[in-house]
Scaffold this active site. Structure first.
Site, PDB file in Angstrom:
ATOM      1  N   GLU A   1       1.341  -1.363   0.117  1.00 46.99           N
ATOM      2  CA  GLU A   1      -0.321   0.053  -0.132  1.00 46.99           C
ATOM      3  C   GLU A   1       0.516   1.207  -0.231  1.00 46.99           C
ATOM      4  O   GLU A   1       0.285   2.071   0.409  1.00 46.99           O
ATOM      5  CB  GLU A   1      -0.715  -0.394   0.610  1.00 46.99           C
ATOM      6  CG  GLU A   1      -2.364   0.816   1.346  1.00 46.99           C
ATOM      7  CD  GLU A   1      -2.822   0.423  -0.541  1.00 46.99           C
ATOM      8  OE1 GLU A   1      -2.922  -0.143  -0.247  1.00 46.99           O
ATOM      9  OE2 GLU A   1      -3.383   1.871  -1.104  1.00 46.99           O
TER      10      GLU A   1
HETATM   11  C1  LIG Z   1       2.694 -10.071   0.372  1.00 44.26           C
HETATM   12  C2  LIG Z   1       3.168  -8.700  -0.255  1.00 44.26           C
HETATM   13  C3  LIG Z   1       1.081  -8.186  -0.611  1.00 44.26           C
HETATM   14  C4  LIG Z   1       0.695  -7.652  -1.862  1.00 44.26           C
HETATM   15  N1  LIG Z   1      -0.312  -7.199  -2.094  1.00 44.26           N
HETATM   16  C5  LIG Z   1      -0.284  -6.808  -2.934  1.00 44.26           C
HETATM   17  C6  LIG Z   1      -1.586  -6.359  -3.886  1.00 44.26           C
HETATM   18  O1  LIG Z   1      -2.481  -7.065  -2.807  1.00 44.26           O
HETATM   19  N2  LIG Z   1      -2.082  -6.029  -4.945  1.00 44.26           N
HETATM   20  C7  LIG Z   1      -0.614  -4.910  -5.561  1.00 44.26           C
HETATM   21  O2  LIG Z   1      -0.752  -4.600  -6.492  1.00 44.26           O
HETATM   22  N3  LIG Z   1       0.297  -4.889  -4.530  1.00 44.26           N
HETATM   23  C8  LIG Z   1       0.671  -5.958  -3.509  1.00 44.26           C
HETATM   24  N4  LIG Z   1       1.579  -5.613  -3.144  1.00 44.26           N
HETATM   25  C9  LIG Z   1       2.977  -5.259  -4.240  1.00 44.26           C
HETATM   26  C10 LIG Z   1       3.294  -3.755  -3.046  1.00 44.26           C
HETATM   27  O3  LIG Z   1       2.085  -2.926  -2.850  1.00 44.26           O
HETATM   28  C11 LIG Z   1       4.200  -2.901  -3.509  1.00 44.26           C
HETATM   29  O4  LIG Z   1       5.392  -4.609  -3.399  1.00 44.26           O
HETATM   30  C12 LIG Z   1       5.372  -1.961  -3.281  1.00 44.26           C
HETATM   31  O5  LIG Z   1       4.830  -1.280  -3.597  1.00 44.26           O
HETATM   32  C13 LIG Z   1       6.379  -1.387  -3.866  1.00 44.26           C
HETATM   33  O6  LIG Z   1       6.943  -2.091  -4.741  1.00 44.26           O
HETATM   34  P1  LIG Z   1       7.965  -2.430  -5.083  1.00 44.26           P
HETATM   35  O7  LIG Z   1       7.759  -4.098  -4.342  1.00 44.26           O
HETATM   36  O8  LIG Z   1       8.322  -2.948  -6.629  1.00 44.26           O
HETATM   37  O9  LIG Z   1       9.213  -2.147  -5.254  1.00 44.26           O
HETATM   38  P2  LIG Z   1       9.584  -0.767  -5.448  1.00 44.26           P
HETATM   39  O10 LIG Z   1       8.667   0.129  -6.060  1.00 44.26           O
HETATM   40  O11 LIG Z   1      10.654  -1.457  -6.453  1.00 44.26           O
HETATM   41  O12 LIG Z   1      11.156  -0.194  -4.298  1.00 44.26           O
HETATM   42  C14 LIG Z   1      11.683  -0.098  -3.748  1.00 44.26           C
HETATM   43  C15 LIG Z   1      12.959   0.243  -2.933  1.00 44.26           C
HETATM   44  O13 LIG Z   1      12.493   1.767  -3.176  1.00 44.26           O
HETATM   45  C16 LIG Z   1      12.143   2.774  -2.356  1.00 44.26           C
HETATM   46  N5  LIG Z   1      11.625   3.221  -3.632  1.00 44.26           N
HETATM   47  C17 LIG Z   1      11.107   3.485  -5.037  1.00 44.26           C
HETATM   48  N6  LIG Z   1      11.023   4.495  -5.420  1.00 44.26           N
HETATM   49  C18 LIG Z   1      10.793   5.884  -4.069  1.00 44.26           C
HETATM   50  C19 LIG Z   1      11.505   6.900  -4.335  1.00 44.26           C
HETATM   51  N7  LIG Z   1      11.163   7.715  -5.699  1.00 44.26           N
HETATM   52  N8  LIG Z   1      12.042   7.801  -3.661  1.00 44.26           N
HETATM   53  C20 LIG Z   1      12.380   6.955  -2.749  1.00 44.26           C
HETATM   54  N9  LIG Z   1      12.462   5.721  -2.357  1.00 44.26           N
HETATM   55  C21 LIG Z   1      11.572   5.329  -3.429  1.00 44.26           C
HETATM   56  C22 LIG Z   1      10.826   2.230  -1.336  1.00 44.26           C
HETATM   57  O14 LIG Z   1      10.541   2.670  -0.777  1.00 44.26           O
HETATM   58  C23 LIG Z   1      11.453   0.879  -1.896  1.00 44.26           C
HETATM   59  O15 LIG Z   1      11.943   0.552  -0.299  1.00 44.26           O
HETATM   60  C24 LIG Z   1       2.114  -7.440  -2.162  1.00 44.26           C
HETATM   61  C25 LIG Z   1       3.687  -6.630  -1.516  1.00 44.26           C
HETATM   62  C26 LIG Z   1       3.715  -8.547  -0.769  1.00 44.26           C
HETATM   63  C27 LIG Z   1       5.323  -8.509  -0.704  1.00 44.26           C
END
Ligand SMILES: Cc1cc2nc3c(=O)[nH]c(=O)nc-3n(C[C@H](O)[C@H](O)[C@H](O)COP(=O)(O)OP(=O)(O)OC[C@H]3O[C@@H](n4cnc5c(N)ncnc54)[C@H](O)[C@@H]3O)c2cc1C
Length: 592
Positions: free
Chosen positions: A435
């Site tokens: 989220e």
């Molecule tokens: C158990 C689980 C359930 C989930 N459920 C859902 C779901 O129901 N529906 C859905 O759509 N998704 C879901 N997700 C996905 C989740 O919302 C994402 O993993 C999350 O939004 C982060 O995206 P990412 O993993 O690609 O990380 P990334 O976007 O690659 O980010 C990696 C890190 O970089 C940081 N970061 C990224 N961009 C910036 C920036 N511009 N400035 C500073 N820091 C930054 C982030 O804070 C993070 O720490 C789920 C994930 C898990 C693990």
């Protein structure tokens, strides 16, 4: 195994003595008198403690299973889900036009804390459905609402939110899932979504996926994203379930916690989908329900912390180790219970003061959501928008920290699985990530919300704290223990905001390098405000000679702890923020 007792009395205190719900002018709140909410909370607490909590460890141990395209939830989940449906718990704050009970969101937030505290992984199936319900309710056509909502309100059909793809999580502009328009007005959805909570399971007869996708030829990046309703099974105009749609589960993830919730890879192979809202306005549609969804996740942090705390407290009273430094207290026993040790007390007080302060903060947030939706109050809308990243980021970070503290109370017995304490820490961890990861919440707070609407909501917040302090000053003891620390903390928050204004324009790194500290600084000020309000309410109850004086005295003592021991964190956060970005950005990436 851990147990869970819903904190009904505390919830009642917040709803009626602090927020004074039934005296409010928000439409529908007049029904929420203490007898009514008491009956609902007692009943919800019973289900949480007796039905959901015993399944928490089962869900953790068994996890979900994928066999031949079917996901099986852990033993007992299906029967418990039926009980939730039968009890009408799934539609508590949903629109009566579609079969809901029309209760304010604040009441659903209160019962939601109980369900989540008892079993977070289980409660997510319903939570995701509510999110999808809200999006369709806000953006669907009348026909779409009539078709999908009634059975989502009852959770006969559950819902999901599909945003994330392998190459994009935070940066959704890089999305690849396509939605090709068809002559009959529908779309063909093709692509892969990952990490989809409750994406596939055996507890409902249909699953209504809300999927973000790009219509070919639309604007580049995030502006070209649209939102679609994509059911697992197609449904005809009479509401009859028909053929299987082109959506299937590719895999379920092995993960750190929330094992009872199926986290799925979802494959869309030309699945039939229906545009929800306007073309290319998918993110706007998502954002309308963001405050509610993010508050729900913030609530997960505090709900799990409460459950972990309850068990740590029992253990601390039971476990005999060492003697009290001031002299043995359990003279006939071989040692004293560890609750005599000041360091265990510190840990328990951290946990208790967070859980109760966080609860008040979350319910205040829910009350503002009601105020903005039901009373059209623009000021409440601005305030909840500002505070949403704080609610989500601060409550989940602290929630995890508190679950770890609770685990620590058990020593090595917290690390092994027997007592179930590691599950709390593992489950709470995800709330900091999904989220919108907490770093991105901080970015949203400092980069957008602080300056939103000419900075009006932020100014209104500062003004509100100032007015509260002014109006309630005069009792020397209360002033010293509560109002003075609150004023100091609020001053730190204003100085930090001023630092961003003065330095962020010159170099945005100065603002963003301090954003995480700012989110926590803000969270502490909010909890400081909540504790001051709770102490004031408790003082009034004592003055009127209310029964159970110990409850109110404990409230005041717990509040004093928060103000003296937790709130001073604001000066550390301010010092970090004021040091700017230079030390943060000093290294070349190659030199790490
Ligand atoms: C158990 C689980 C359930 C989930 N459920 C859902 C779901 O129901 N529906 C859905 O759509 N998704 C879901 N997700 C996905 C989740 O919302 C994402 O993993 C999350 O939004 C982060 O995206 P990412 O993993 O690609 O990380 P990334 O976007 O690659 O980010 C990696 C890190 O970089 C940081 N970061 C990224 N961009 C910036 C920036 N511009 N400035 C500073 N820091 C930054 C982030 O804070 C993070 O720490 C789920 C994930 C898990 C693990």
């Amino acid at each position: 195994m851990p147990s869970y007792t819903a904190p009904v009395k505390d919830m009642q205190f917040i709803l009626h003595d602090v927020l004074k719900l039934s005296q409010s002018d928000v439409p529908g709140f007049d029904e929420l008198d203490a007898d009514f909410t008491g009956a609902i909370l007692e009943e919800a607490g019973k289900i949480a403690g007796e039905v959901l909590a015993p399944l928490n460890a089962v869900g953790d141990r068994e996890g979900c299973r994928l066999e031949n395209g079917v996901v099986y939830t852990p033993t007992g989940f299906k029967a418990a889900f039926d009980k939730m449906r039968e009890g009408g718990w799934t539609g508590l704050d949903c629109d009566p036009e579609y079969g809901g009970q029309g209760m304010p969101h604040v009441l659903a937030t209160a019962t939601g804390e109980f369900f989540t505290g008892a079993n977070m992984a289980f409660t997510m199936y319903q939570g995701l459905t509510h999110g999808a319900y809200s999006a369709i309710h806000a953006h669907g056509t009348d026909a779409q609402k009539a078709k999908w909502l009634p059975r989502m309100v009852t959770c006969e059909w559950t819902g999901t939110m599909n945003l994330t793809e392998p190459q994009c999580g935070t940066d959704l502009g890089m999305m690849r899932t396509k939605a090709e328009p068809q002559e009959n007005g529908t779309y063909r959805i093709t692509g892969q979504k990952i990490f989809i909570s409750a994406g596939e399971h055996d507890m409902s007869e249909n699953i209504i996926h809300l999927v973000l996708a790009k219509i070919p030829g639309g604007p580049e990046g995030i502006k070209g994203v649209s939102l679609f309703i994509v059911p697992k099974f197609l449904v005809d105009d009479e509401g009859q379930i028909g053929a299987r749609n082109g959506v299937s589960v590719g895999n379920i993830e092995e993960k750190m916690g929330i094992h009872g919730n199926a986290t799925c890879v979802m494959n869309y192979d030309g699945a039939e989908g229906y545009l929800l809202g306007e073309e290319h306005k998918g993110m706007c549609a998502m954002f309308t329900m963001m405050n509610e969804a993010r508050l729900g996740v913030g609530m997960q942090g505090l709900a799990v912390a409460e459950a972990a705390y309850q068990n740590a407290l029992d253990y601390a009273k039971d476990r005999l180790q060492g003697r009290a430094i001031t002299g043995a207290e359990n003279k006939d026993g071989p040692a004293d219970p560890i609750i005599v040790h000041p360091d265990i007390r510190r840990s328990l007080m951290d946990q208790k003061s967070f859980a109760e302060g966080g609860r008040a903060f979350a319910l205040w947030g829910a009350e503002m959501i009601d105020r903005s939706h039901r009373a059209g109050d623009a000021e409440a809308e601005g305030m909840i928008s500002l505070l949403t990243p704080v609610l989500k980021g601060f409550l989940t970070d602290e929630g995890f920290d508190m679950a770890v503290l609770a685990q620590q109370v058990y020593g090595g017995h917290g690390y092994i699985e027997e007592h179930g304490m590691s599950q709390f820490a593992r489950d709470a961890r995800i709330a900091m990530i999904y989220e919108g990861a907490n770093g991105v919440q901080a970015l949203d707070l400092v980069g957008r919300k602080l300056a939103a609407n000419g900075g009006k909501p932020a100014m209104a917040f500062f003004e509100m704290v100032k007015t509260f302090c002014k109006e309630n000053a005069g009792d020397a003891e209360f002033d010293t223990a509560f109002l003075e620390p609150l004023k100091t903390a609020s001053k730190h928050l204003q100085e930090a905001a001023m630092y961003f204004m003065q330095n962020g324009m010159k170099n945005p790194n100065h603002a963003l390098a301090g954003s995480y500290d700012f989110m926590h600084l803000f969270g502490h000020v909010c909890l400081g405000l909540m504790w001051s309000k709770m102490a004031l309410a408790a003082k009034a109850k004592l003055a009127e000679g209310a029964p159970d004086a110990a409850f109110y005295e404990t409230k005041i003592a717990t509040g004093r702890y928060y103000m003296a021991r937790r709130l001073p964190a604001t000066s550390m956060h301010l010092a970090r923020i004021s040091s700017g970005a230079d030390t943060v950005m000093a290294l070349d990436a190659a030199n790490f």
